[in-house]
Design a protein around this motif. Structure first.
Motif, PDB file in Angstrom:
ATOM      1  N   GLU A   1      46.917  32.064  39.915  1.00 24.06           N
ATOM      2  CA  GLU A   1      47.627  31.438  39.142  1.00 24.06           C
ATOM      3  C   GLU A   1      47.054  31.091  37.999  1.00 24.06           C
ATOM      4  O   GLU A   1      46.079  30.999  37.751  1.00 24.06           O
ATOM      5  N   PHE A   2      47.813  31.128  36.828  1.00 21.33           N
ATOM      6  CA  PHE A   2      47.470  30.799  35.232  1.00 21.33           C
ATOM      7  C   PHE A   2      48.187  29.379  35.158  1.00 21.33           C
ATOM      8  O   PHE A   2      49.368  29.303  34.900  1.00 21.33           O
ATOM      9  N   VAL A   3      47.244  28.275  35.108  1.00 24.62           N
ATOM     10  CA  VAL A   3      47.727  27.056  34.843  1.00 24.62           C
ATOM     11  C   VAL A   3      47.163  26.481  33.683  1.00 24.62           C
ATOM     12  O   VAL A   3      46.002  26.688  33.644  1.00 24.62           O
ATOM     13  N   THR A   4      47.964  25.904  32.771  1.00 27.33           N
ATOM     14  CA  THR A   4      47.695  25.415  31.425  1.00 27.33           C
ATOM     15  C   THR A   4      47.721  23.675  31.629  1.00 27.33           C
ATOM     16  O   THR A   4      48.753  23.354  32.122  1.00 27.33           O
TER      17      THR A   4
ATOM     18  N   MET B   1      39.721  16.571  32.888  1.00 26.31           N
ATOM     19  CA  MET B   1      39.831  17.303  34.116  1.00 26.31           C
ATOM     20  C   MET B   1      39.230  18.702  34.327  1.00 26.31           C
ATOM     21  O   MET B   1      38.661  18.810  35.288  1.00 26.31           O
ATOM     22  N   LEU B   2      39.155  19.378  33.264  1.00 23.69           N
ATOM     23  CA  LEU B   2      38.435  20.755  33.277  1.00 23.69           C
ATOM     24  C   LEU B   2      36.937  20.533  33.506  1.00 23.69           C
ATOM     25  O   LEU B   2      36.641  21.273  34.526  1.00 23.69           O
ATOM     26  N   ARG B   3      36.455  19.732  32.894  1.00 22.73           N
ATOM     27  CA  ARG B   3      34.748  19.327  33.143  1.00 22.73           C
ATOM     28  C   ARG B   3      34.519  18.744  34.686  1.00 22.73           C
ATOM     29  O   ARG B   3      33.445  19.166  35.402  1.00 22.73           O
ATOM     30  N   ILE B   4      35.673  18.076  35.199  1.00 23.95           N
ATOM     31  CA  ILE B   4      35.425  17.676  36.487  1.00 23.95           C
ATOM     32  C   ILE B   4      35.575  18.941  37.680  1.00 23.95           C
ATOM     33  O   ILE B   4      34.956  18.946  38.470  1.00 23.95           O
ATOM     34  N   ILE B   5      36.447  19.779  37.439  1.00 25.65           N
ATOM     35  CA  ILE B   5      36.619  21.021  37.924  1.00 25.65           C
ATOM     36  C   ILE B   5      35.451  21.888  38.047  1.00 25.65           C
ATOM     37  O   ILE B   5      34.816  22.351  39.021  1.00 25.65           O
ATOM     38  N   ALA B   6      34.859  21.925  36.780  1.00 23.87           N
ATOM     39  CA  ALA B   6      33.578  22.746  36.542  1.00 23.87           C
ATOM     40  C   ALA B   6      32.449  22.385  37.176  1.00 23.87           C
ATOM     41  O   ALA B   6      31.544  22.573  37.365  1.00 23.87           O
ATOM     42  N   GLY B   7      32.305  20.571  37.126  1.00 22.95           N
ATOM     43  CA  GLY B   7      31.040  20.336  37.661  1.00 22.95           C
ATOM     44  C   GLY B   7      30.444  19.813  36.658  1.00 22.95           C
ATOM     45  O   GLY B   7      29.157  19.017  36.875  1.00 22.95           O
ATOM     46  N   PHE B   8      30.929  19.546  35.310  1.00 19.91           N
ATOM     47  CA  PHE B   8      29.973  18.984  34.051  1.00 19.91           C
ATOM     48  C   PHE B   8      30.394  17.256  34.178  1.00 19.91           C
ATOM     49  O   PHE B   8      29.626  16.552  33.679  1.00 19.91           O
ATOM     50  N   GLU B   9      31.380  16.592  34.973  1.00 19.61           N
ATOM     51  CA  GLU B   9      31.487  15.539  35.161  1.00 19.61           C
ATOM     52  C   GLU B   9      31.829  15.035  36.694  1.00 19.61           C
ATOM     53  O   GLU B   9      32.303  16.284  37.450  1.00 19.61           O
ATOM     54  N   THR B  10      31.753  14.081  36.956  1.00 16.17           N
ATOM     55  CA  THR B  10      32.069  13.623  38.316  1.00 16.17           C
ATOM     56  C   THR B  10      33.310  12.685  38.287  1.00 16.17           C
ATOM     57  O   THR B  10      33.273  11.748  37.406  1.00 16.17           O
ATOM     58  N   PRO B  11      34.166  12.679  39.191  1.00 21.92           N
ATOM     59  CA  PRO B  11      35.198  11.772  39.213  1.00 21.92           C
ATOM     60  C   PRO B  11      34.769  10.371  39.635  1.00 21.92           C
ATOM     61  O   PRO B  11      34.014  10.335  40.459  1.00 21.92           O
TER      62      PRO B  11
ATOM     63  N   MET C   1      33.077  30.000  32.610  1.00 20.48           N
ATOM     64  CA  MET C   1      33.739  29.018  31.643  1.00 20.48           C
ATOM     65  C   MET C   1      33.648  29.425  30.285  1.00 20.48           C
ATOM     66  O   MET C   1      32.452  30.069  29.889  1.00 20.48           O
ATOM     67  N   VAL C   2      34.810  29.474  29.403  1.00 19.64           N
ATOM     68  CA  VAL C   2      34.775  29.671  28.107  1.00 19.64           C
ATOM     69  C   VAL C   2      34.957  28.638  27.339  1.00 19.64           C
ATOM     70  O   VAL C   2      36.192  27.752  27.362  1.00 19.64           O
ATOM     71  N   PHE C   3      34.155  28.180  26.237  1.00 20.86           N
ATOM     72  CA  PHE C   3      34.259  27.241  25.376  1.00 20.86           C
ATOM     73  C   PHE C   3      35.112  27.298  24.130  1.00 20.86           C
ATOM     74  O   PHE C   3      35.381  28.360  23.732  1.00 20.86           O
ATOM     75  N   GLN C   4      35.489  26.186  23.675  1.00 24.60           N
ATOM     76  CA  GLN C   4      36.082  26.256  22.252  1.00 24.60           C
ATOM     77  C   GLN C   4      35.130  26.919  21.168  1.00 24.60           C
ATOM     78  O   GLN C   4      35.429  27.753  20.619  1.00 24.60           O
ATOM     79  N   SER C   5      33.944  26.569  21.281  1.00 22.60           N
ATOM     80  CA  SER C   5      32.826  27.351  20.434  1.00 22.60           C
ATOM     81  C   SER C   5      32.486  28.609  21.025  1.00 22.60           C
ATOM     82  O   SER C   5      32.508  28.646  22.427  1.00 22.60           O
TER      83      SER C   5
ATOM     84  N   ILE D   1      42.339  36.874  39.014  1.00 19.82           N
ATOM     85  CA  ILE D   1      41.581  35.510  39.397  1.00 19.82           C
ATOM     86  C   ILE D   1      42.631  34.388  38.912  1.00 19.82           C
ATOM     87  O   ILE D   1      43.405  34.455  38.234  1.00 19.82           O
ATOM     88  N   THR D   2      42.214  33.256  39.431  1.00 18.74           N
ATOM     89  CA  THR D   2      42.544  31.984  39.025  1.00 18.74           C
ATOM     90  C   THR D   2      42.199  31.492  37.613  1.00 18.74           C
ATOM     91  O   THR D   2      40.926  31.489  37.360  1.00 18.74           O
ATOM     92  N   VAL D   3      43.148  30.900  36.795  1.00 22.21           N
ATOM     93  CA  VAL D   3      42.554  30.638  35.420  1.00 22.21           C
ATOM     94  C   VAL D   3      43.315  28.981  35.204  1.00 22.21           C
ATOM     95  O   VAL D   3      44.297  28.936  35.535  1.00 22.21           O
ATOM     96  N   VAL D   4      42.354  28.029  34.774  1.00 26.19           N
ATOM     97  CA  VAL D   4      42.864  26.819  34.288  1.00 26.19           C
ATOM     98  C   VAL D   4      42.420  26.736  32.908  1.00 26.19           C
ATOM     99  O   VAL D   4      41.374  26.901  32.481  1.00 26.19           O
ATOM    100  N   TYR D   5      43.431  26.587  31.932  1.00 28.85           N
ATOM    101  CA  TYR D   5      43.328  26.692  30.666  1.00 28.85           C
ATOM    102  C   TYR D   5      43.697  25.470  29.985  1.00 28.85           C
ATOM    103  O   TYR D   5      44.761  24.791  30.306  1.00 28.85           O
ATOM    104  N   VAL D   6      42.895  24.747  28.990  1.00 29.67           N
ATOM    105  CA  VAL D   6      43.098  23.600  28.313  1.00 29.67           C
ATOM    106  C   VAL D   6      43.725  23.966  26.933  1.00 29.67           C
ATOM    107  O   VAL D   6      42.725  24.727  26.055  1.00 29.67           O
ATOM    108  N   THR D   7      44.613  23.417  26.322  1.00 27.49           N
ATOM    109  CA  THR D   7      44.978  23.418  24.945  1.00 27.49           C
ATOM    110  C   THR D   7      46.034  22.279  24.584  1.00 27.49           C
ATOM    111  O   THR D   7      46.475  21.748  25.436  1.00 27.49           O
TER     112      THR D   7
END
Length: 358
Positions: free
Chosen positions: A30-33, A45-55, A83-87, A189-195
């Motif tokens: 699924e492509f979820v934004t 929330m994206l960083r928590i999924i990625a593991g860069f932050e902990t809940p 993961m693809v970043f803004q930069s 693949i599953t995509v989680v997209y932030v915008t």
């Protein structure tokens, strides 16, 4: 299977609560934004999924594996994510091939497999002919595609994208939306997209999750979010819309200030908020419309005539008219309007509604 299950995730930085009780499941392929204004909590929330932050509390699963929650924490490199970043974050001293190959080289994969995987990734993002170029020889869109290829080359279960198009110009942003969607469908693949860009979200997503001040407001398909928003915030954030106060009674809504009526047979009674999208208004011959007004301004934009109509009492409606009307209706003309659809919400004094109406 690359589902993402989020159960009652709350995240606080000191006393500041960024996310509150976030609960949702993103399905396989699924492509979820995650969509919302700056500071709403979507990137957190994206960083928590990625593991860069902990809940602070709650749990996150990728597939059937608990990756964050309680005493469990799986580091980012063991979550099988890209993961693809803004930069663009491409290394300037490496050519395109080496940039894309880097995640495979650090895993000590053999050269033949690396070449096969990199060649395939570059083919998917249409950069095969640029394998030996360096980032300073490429456009912004091409560098972003390098970043995409690098994120995909190791066949992740999950692809996370954090505002990856915000540094591109408008035309390139539009073309990249469709390229990213095509890549996602090709790879399955599953995509989680932030915008924070609602047009991006509408064009690319299977489902959109709208967040405001750390709280999920609505989750649904683009059509559901646009056509049936659950509250004024969602209606205002997705698409163009005007809000008017009114009173619903006896099969009509009396618009406050304008002293004009719209036919209404919905369930609400008493004080309500009327929300009208500009594409749902059109000019009609005198006497055939449900509203009357005066053309306050109009702008010829090539494919549309973008108008503002004063309907009285300080109420001004925006309407998107046929471009051929530009030469037939002039500023100051009395006009008759048909309204083919509108939304209604309770006028309950909620803070978000008050902000929209002021």
């Amino acid at each position: 299977m690359s589902t993402v299950t989020i159960e009652k995730v709350t995240k606080s930085f000191g006393e500041h609560v960024v996310l509150r009780e976030f609960t949702e499941k993103f399905e396989d392929q699924e492509f979820v934004t995650l969509l919302g204004p700056s500071g709403c909590g979507k990137t957190t929330m994206l960083r928590i999924i990625a593991g860069f932050e902990t809940p602070t509390s709650g749990e996150v699963y990728i597939g059937n594996q608990l990756v964050s929650g309680g005493k469990t924490f799986v580091p980012p490199e063991r979550r099988s994510i890209g993961m693809v970043f803004q930069s663009y974050a491409v290394w300037p001293h490496m050519n395109v091939y080496d940039n894309v190959a880097y995640p495979l080289k650090i895993r000590k994969i053999n050269r033949t497999d690396i070449k096969n995987k990199v060649d395939r990734a570059l083919e998917i993002v249409h950069l095969s002919q640029y394998a030996q170029r360096y980032p300073n020889q490429m456009s912004g869109g091409q560098q972003q595609r390098v970043a995409l290829a690098r994120a995909m080359v190791a066949a992740p279960r999950l692809l996370l994208l954090d505002e990856p198009l915000s540094n591109l110009d408008a035309k390139l942003r539009e073309s990249m939306r469709f390229e990213i969607k095509e890549i996602q469908e090709a790879l399955g693949i599953t995509v989680v997209y932030v915008t924070h860009d609602q047009t991006e979200a509408m064009a690319m997503s299977d489902r959109i999750c709208i967040i405001n001040r750390g709280v999920v407001q609505q989750v649904g398909t683009p059509r559901e979010i646009y056509s049936a928003p659950v509250n004024p915030f969602v209606a205002d954030f997705v698409g163009k819309i005007d809000f008017l106060r009114g009173r619903a009674e006896d099969g009509a809504v009396m618009l406050e200030g304008a002293e004009q009526k719209l036919p209404y047979h919905g369930p609400l009674r008493g004080k309500i908020i009327v929300a009208i999208r500009p594409e749902n208004i059109r000019f009609v011959p005198e006497g055939q419309g449900v509203l009357r007004g005066t053309l306050a301004s109009h702008f010829f934009l090539g494919d549309v005539n973008d108008c503002r109509v004063d309907i009285g009492g300080g109420a001004v409606l925006r309407m998107i008219a046929d471009p051929l009307t530009f030469g037939t209706v002039r500023i100051g003309d009395a006009v008759s309007l048909d309204v083919r659809d509108f939304l209604t919400f309770p006028d309950d004094g909620h803070e978000d509604a008050l902000k929209i109406l002021t």
